[in-house]
Design an enzyme around this catalytic site. Structure first.
Site, PDB file in Angstrom:
ATOM      1  N   ASP A   1      -6.053   7.075  -5.394  1.00  0.00           N
ATOM      2  CA  ASP A   1      -6.428   8.462  -5.089  1.00  0.00           C
ATOM      3  C   ASP A   1      -7.263   8.514  -3.796  1.00  0.00           C
ATOM      4  OD1 ASP A   1      -6.802  11.180  -5.427  1.00  0.00           O
ATOM      5  OD2 ASP A   1      -8.133  11.021  -7.163  1.00  0.00           O
TER       6      ASP A   1
ATOM      7  N   GLY B   1      -9.723   4.086  -5.938  1.00  0.00           N
ATOM      8  CA  GLY B   1      -8.382   3.533  -6.123  1.00  0.00           C
ATOM      9  C   GLY B   1      -7.336   4.162  -5.219  1.00  0.00           C
TER      10      GLY B   1
ATOM     11  N   ASP C   1       0.857  -1.193   0.000  1.00  0.00           N
ATOM     12  CA  ASP C   1       0.000   0.000   0.000  1.00  0.00           C
ATOM     13  C   ASP C   1       0.893   1.242   0.000  1.00  0.00           C
ATOM     14  OD1 ASP C   1      -1.706   2.091   0.602  1.00  0.00           O
ATOM     15  OD2 ASP C   1      -2.598   1.123   2.352  1.00  0.00           O
ATOM     16  N   ILE C   2       0.767   2.052  -1.032  1.00  0.00           N
ATOM     17  CA  ILE C   2       1.661   3.211  -1.188  1.00  0.00           C
ATOM     18  C   ILE C   2       1.482   4.238  -0.063  1.00  0.00           C
ATOM     19  CG2 ILE C   2       0.221   4.715  -2.645  1.00  0.00           C
ATOM     20  CD1 ILE C   2       2.754   5.054  -4.443  1.00  0.00           C
TER      21      ILE C   2
HETATM   22  N1  APR Z   1      -1.373   1.575  -3.029  1.00  0.00           N
HETATM   23  C1  APR Z   1      -0.745   1.332  -4.210  1.00  0.00           C
HETATM   24  N2  APR Z   1      -1.397   1.107  -5.362  1.00  0.00           N
HETATM   25  C2  APR Z   1      -2.752   1.135  -5.333  1.00  0.00           C
HETATM   26  C3  APR Z   1      -3.491   1.394  -4.141  1.00  0.00           C
HETATM   27  C4  APR Z   1      -2.736   1.625  -2.962  1.00  0.00           C
HETATM   28  N3  APR Z   1      -3.315   1.882  -1.788  1.00  0.00           N
HETATM   29  N4  APR Z   1      -4.808   1.353  -4.448  1.00  0.00           N
HETATM   30  C5  APR Z   1      -4.894   1.060  -5.759  1.00  0.00           C
HETATM   31  N5  APR Z   1      -3.670   0.919  -6.286  1.00  0.00           N
HETATM   32  C6  APR Z   1      -3.266   0.597  -7.664  1.00  0.00           C
HETATM   33  C7  APR Z   1      -4.257  -0.145  -8.530  1.00  0.00           C
HETATM   34  O1  APR Z   1      -4.173  -1.534  -8.284  1.00  0.00           O
HETATM   35  C8  APR Z   1      -3.784   0.208  -9.929  1.00  0.00           C
HETATM   36  O2  APR Z   1      -2.795  -0.711 -10.381  1.00  0.00           O
HETATM   37  O3  APR Z   1      -3.069   1.812  -8.369  1.00  0.00           O
HETATM   38  C9  APR Z   1      -3.126   1.568  -9.768  1.00  0.00           C
HETATM   39  C10 APR Z   1      -3.871   2.689 -10.438  1.00  0.00           C
HETATM   40  O4  APR Z   1      -5.260   2.480 -10.310  1.00  0.00           O
HETATM   41  P1  APR Z   1      -6.300   3.652  -9.995  1.00  0.00           P
HETATM   42  O5  APR Z   1      -6.136   4.087  -8.589  1.00  0.00           O
HETATM   43  O6  APR Z   1      -7.632   3.190 -10.423  1.00  0.00           O
HETATM   44  O7  APR Z   1      -5.765   4.880 -10.918  1.00  0.00           O
HETATM   45  P2  APR Z   1      -5.912   5.139 -12.508  1.00  0.00           P
HETATM   46  O8  APR Z   1      -6.060   3.896 -13.290  1.00  0.00           O
HETATM   47  O9  APR Z   1      -4.776   6.070 -12.841  1.00  0.00           O
HETATM   48  O10 APR Z   1      -7.285   5.910 -12.626  1.00  0.00           O
HETATM   49  C11 APR Z   1      -7.393   7.204 -12.101  1.00  0.00           C
HETATM   50  O11 APR Z   1      -9.151   6.624 -10.615  1.00  0.00           O
HETATM   51  O12 APR Z   1     -10.282   7.006  -8.675  1.00  0.00           O
HETATM   52  C12 APR Z   1      -9.691   7.472  -9.641  1.00  0.00           C
HETATM   53  O13 APR Z   1      -9.563   9.790  -9.057  1.00  0.00           O
HETATM   54  C13 APR Z   1      -8.929   8.762  -9.755  1.00  0.00           C
HETATM   55  O14 APR Z   1     -10.371   9.264 -11.556  1.00  0.00           O
HETATM   56  C14 APR Z   1      -9.069   8.866 -11.228  1.00  0.00           C
HETATM   57  C15 APR Z   1      -8.827   7.447 -11.712  1.00  0.00           C
END
Ligand code: APR
Length: 177
Positions: free
Chosen positions: A41, A39, A17-18
């Site tokens: 964000d 996600g 988890d980042i």
């Molecule tokens: N730590 C690390 N990586 C994570 C975490 C976390 N806590 N949560 C999710 N991820 C990973 C996901 O598994 C994925 O591989 O982050 C990567 C990016 O996924 P998203 O968060 O869905 O981001 P993205 O594909 O860039 O889409 C962006 O999603 O919710 C939104 O506001 C954001 O609208 C934007 C969109």
């Protein structure tokens, strides 16, 4: 969980988890409103606390492929770099250049702020639907090229949230270094 090191330790691969990373900056895969979402964000906003939304609202937005910086608030990280990845629309709409730009602009901001360690999630590979293999290739090549040409940041972490991306990164990093 084990840390794998590449490029003399400057590139590090980790699964987890980042929001828990003890680095100078974590990168958020945001949307252009900067007002939060699901996600990574959503996780970053929850962990950093409500001041983050206030700070993002003041910035007012961010174009796809660009990056902005805020404090880390309640995170262990001092800064959050918010970048907006491209939505995958088949690959003929500038997606590769825009995704590379996310990594490059984030690293440029990091260098400007003397950030020694920075952690990236797998930008665009969740809700935005970017194919994982192609996204990993762009992430690795863009970071490698930046690090070859710049002495800061010292360390770049690729933080994968699950096995699928982790295995892809491990294979590509091993093949490259
Ligand atoms: N730590 C690390 N990586 C994570 C975490 C976390 N806590 N949560 C999710 N991820 C990973 C996901 O598994 C994925 O591989 O982050 C990567 C990016 O996924 P998203 O968060 O869905 O981001 P993205 O594909 O860039 O889409 C962006 O999603 O919710 C939104 O506001 C954001 O609208 C934007 C969109």
């Amino acid at each position: 969980m084990e840390i794998k090191e590449f490029m003399g330790g400057r590139i590090r691969l980790f699964m987890g988890d980042i929001t828990l990373m003890e680095v100078d900056a974590v990168v958020n895969a945001a949307n252009s409103s900067l007002l939060g979402g699901g996600g990574v964000d959503g996780a970053i906003h929850r962990a950093a606390g409500p001041q983050l939304l206030e700070s993002c609202r003041k910035i007012g937005g961010c174009a796809t492929g660009d990056a902005v910086i805020t404090p880390g608030f309640n995170l262990k990280a001092k800064y959050i770099i918010h970048t907006v990845g491209p939505i995958w629309r088949g690959g003929q709409h500038g997606e590769p250049n825009l995704l590379a730009s996310c990594y490059r602009k984030s690293l440029e901001l990091a260098a400007c702020h003397q950030i020694k360690s920075i952690a990236f999630p797998n930008i665009s590979t969740g809700a935005y639907g970017y194919p994982h293999q192609e996204a990993a290739e762009i992430a690795i090549n863009t970071v490698n090229e930046f690090l070859i040409n710049h002495s800061i940041p010292d360390y770049v972490w690729f933080v994968c949230f699950g096995n699928s991306n982790y295995n892809i990164y491990e294979e590509k990093l091993r093949a490259k270094f």
